[in-house]
Design a protein around this motif. Sequence first.
Motif, mmCIF file in Angstrom:
data_model
loop_
_atom_site.group_PDB
_atom_site.id
_atom_site.type_symbol
_atom_site.label_atom_id
_atom_site.label_comp_id
_atom_site.label_asym_id
_atom_site.label_seq_id
_atom_site.Cartn_x
_atom_site.Cartn_y
_atom_site.Cartn_z
ATOM 1 N N GLN A 10 32.716 51.587 35.035
ATOM 2 C CA GLN A 10 33.220 52.079 36.437
ATOM 3 C C GLN A 10 34.222 51.197 36.981
ATOM 4 O O GLN A 10 34.531 50.074 36.631
ATOM 5 N N THR A 11 35.073 51.868 37.530
ATOM 6 C CA THR A 11 36.312 51.095 38.287
ATOM 7 C C THR A 11 36.204 51.163 39.854
ATOM 8 O O THR A 11 35.869 52.035 40.556
ATOM 9 N N GLU A 12 36.442 50.005 40.449
ATOM 10 C CA GLU A 12 36.056 49.706 41.786
ATOM 11 C C GLU A 12 37.447 49.543 42.487
ATOM 12 O O GLU A 12 37.836 48.441 41.929
ATOM 13 N N THR A 13 38.051 49.927 43.432
ATOM 14 C CA THR A 13 39.310 49.716 43.989
ATOM 15 C C THR A 13 38.842 49.404 45.545
ATOM 16 O O THR A 13 38.367 50.138 46.160
ATOM 17 N N SER A 14 39.363 48.266 45.959
ATOM 18 C CA SER A 14 39.330 47.765 47.199
ATOM 19 C C SER A 14 40.517 47.095 47.919
ATOM 20 O O SER A 14 41.646 46.903 47.374
ATOM 21 N N ALA A 15 40.500 46.751 49.085
ATOM 22 C CA ALA A 15 41.542 45.798 49.883
ATOM 23 C C ALA A 15 41.755 44.618 48.909
ATOM 24 O O ALA A 15 42.950 44.179 48.729
ATOM 25 N N ALA A 16 41.002 44.080 47.983
ATOM 26 C CA ALA A 16 40.955 42.824 47.378
ATOM 27 C C ALA A 16 41.578 43.137 45.656
ATOM 28 O O ALA A 16 41.825 42.239 45.148
ATOM 29 N N GLY A 17 41.762 44.477 45.519
ATOM 30 C CA GLY A 17 42.377 44.649 43.984
ATOM 31 C C GLY A 17 41.389 45.804 43.438
ATOM 32 O O GLY A 17 40.519 46.418 43.936
ATOM 33 N N THR A 18 41.656 45.661 42.230
ATOM 34 C CA THR A 18 40.808 46.795 41.336
ATOM 35 C C THR A 18 40.038 45.831 40.361
ATOM 36 O O THR A 18 40.462 44.880 39.705
ATOM 37 N N ARG A 19 38.810 46.239 40.237
ATOM 38 C CA ARG A 19 37.942 45.339 39.496
ATOM 39 C C ARG A 19 37.103 46.308 38.584
ATOM 40 O O ARG A 19 37.029 47.688 38.853
ATOM 41 N N TYR A 20 36.939 46.103 37.306
ATOM 42 C CA TYR A 20 36.209 46.830 36.066
ATOM 43 C C TYR A 20 34.899 46.383 35.870
ATOM 44 O O TYR A 20 34.801 45.132 35.607
ATOM 45 N N HIS A 21 33.950 47.149 35.874
ATOM 46 C CA HIS A 21 32.644 46.770 35.503
ATOM 47 C C HIS A 21 32.158 47.550 34.427
ATOM 48 O O HIS A 21 32.261 48.774 34.191
ATOM 49 N N PHE A 22 31.427 46.759 33.332
ATOM 50 C CA PHE A 22 30.839 47.548 32.123
ATOM 51 C C PHE A 22 29.678 46.926 32.056
ATOM 52 O O PHE A 22 29.612 45.664 31.740
ATOM 53 N N GLU A 23 28.659 47.741 31.568
ATOM 54 C CA GLU A 23 27.195 47.179 31.023
ATOM 55 C C GLU A 23 26.836 47.878 30.042
ATOM 56 O O GLU A 23 27.037 48.888 29.483
ATOM 57 N N PHE A 24 25.974 47.089 29.022
ATOM 58 C CA PHE A 24 25.401 47.785 28.005
ATOM 59 C C PHE A 24 24.111 46.958 27.552
ATOM 60 O O PHE A 24 23.963 45.795 27.882
#
Length: 394
Positions: A10-24
Amino acid sequence: QDIVLEGAGQTETSAAGTRYHFEFAVPKQLLPGIDENGVAIRTGIGGRYTPNNGHQVCFQPSGISITPLGFQPENQGVFPVRLVNHGLSPCSVAGLTQENILLAPQEKRELLLNAEHGELGPERFLTFEIPEQEIKGQLQLFRYDPAGRALGMFKAMIDLAVDMEGKEYSRQIYLARTKWEEFQKKIKDIVPGGPSERELFYEIRKVKREFFFADPDMREIETVLFEKRHPLHPSHNYSDSYDSAWHEGGGIYTLEVPKEDGRFVPEKAVLTELFKTTGMSRHPVVDFDVKKIYFTNRPSFGDFWHIMEMNPDGSGLRQLTDGPFHDLWPCPLPDGDLAFISTRCRQRFLCWEPQASVLHRMDRNGQNIKRLSFANLTEFAPSTAQDGRILWTR
């Protein structure tokens, strides 16, 4: 090996920038011995403060994964969470509802957990246990809430200020409470992580700062006496007056902080130069009657430190001590005399090269010098206690 790892990204965008999260999840057959030995991961590889192969961090399998899926700010806030029991034994999770949840082997479940109010922001504590494997753990779901925290601190300041004296300050308390109520309404419409949250955070901080500078206990900042000089960079903490890097410039100054609408406005403060040195000046202090200012001055690197005296407006400059000694840290005494630190003890340190400097006293004209301390170390920073005793550091 022909093994497919199932994952979710999933991708999360906020005032701090864009963060990418992946789990398996990794099948155990790829990691032989994991139950006995865990998995070692190396972090900080080749970093400034880490070895080339990094620091080793060891992980043990828990059999359960608890994955936060973001944060929903409605009402007091909600944490969406996914629970997966990867093991072959049942697992219980506490902190979700009034009763524990029991997950069967290989069971997956997604839940919405109401957040609780924490000191730094919304939070929720979970504990999990797999009795058959003797595994226990705890997880804190947490989201930092800068605007909420600043608003809480602002309210605490207002509550503490209620018993302060003065009609003018009572007005400041009323204005602060009114602003707090406005912020309380605004914060309910804030989108976490968005630009509006940051704007509200700075707005709260600005008003909180203005209220702070209206506090009657801040009277002492109206006039500040201080030294201006370059950084010292001494070789030892106890030798900063003797072997520090020599950079000429500076002197003794005052800062007058004006008031507007019953509060100090530091950004409009006025700087006044009382003494401009050819070398370096330090340790300014005012006497009990605010009639004299004392400080130490060293005209050049080849000279000694000596104690100086002047009037509060910079006039009447006079040198009080002389001779082949370093005289430092003047300290007015209740009877009008001065305590100070000096190398007149003619002793060396227990180690290294500089002279020792210890506590002395003299009358207000620089006469009748008397040694008070018989150490052979460095002493500094004398001050006077309310009962007249001298406090100093060795």
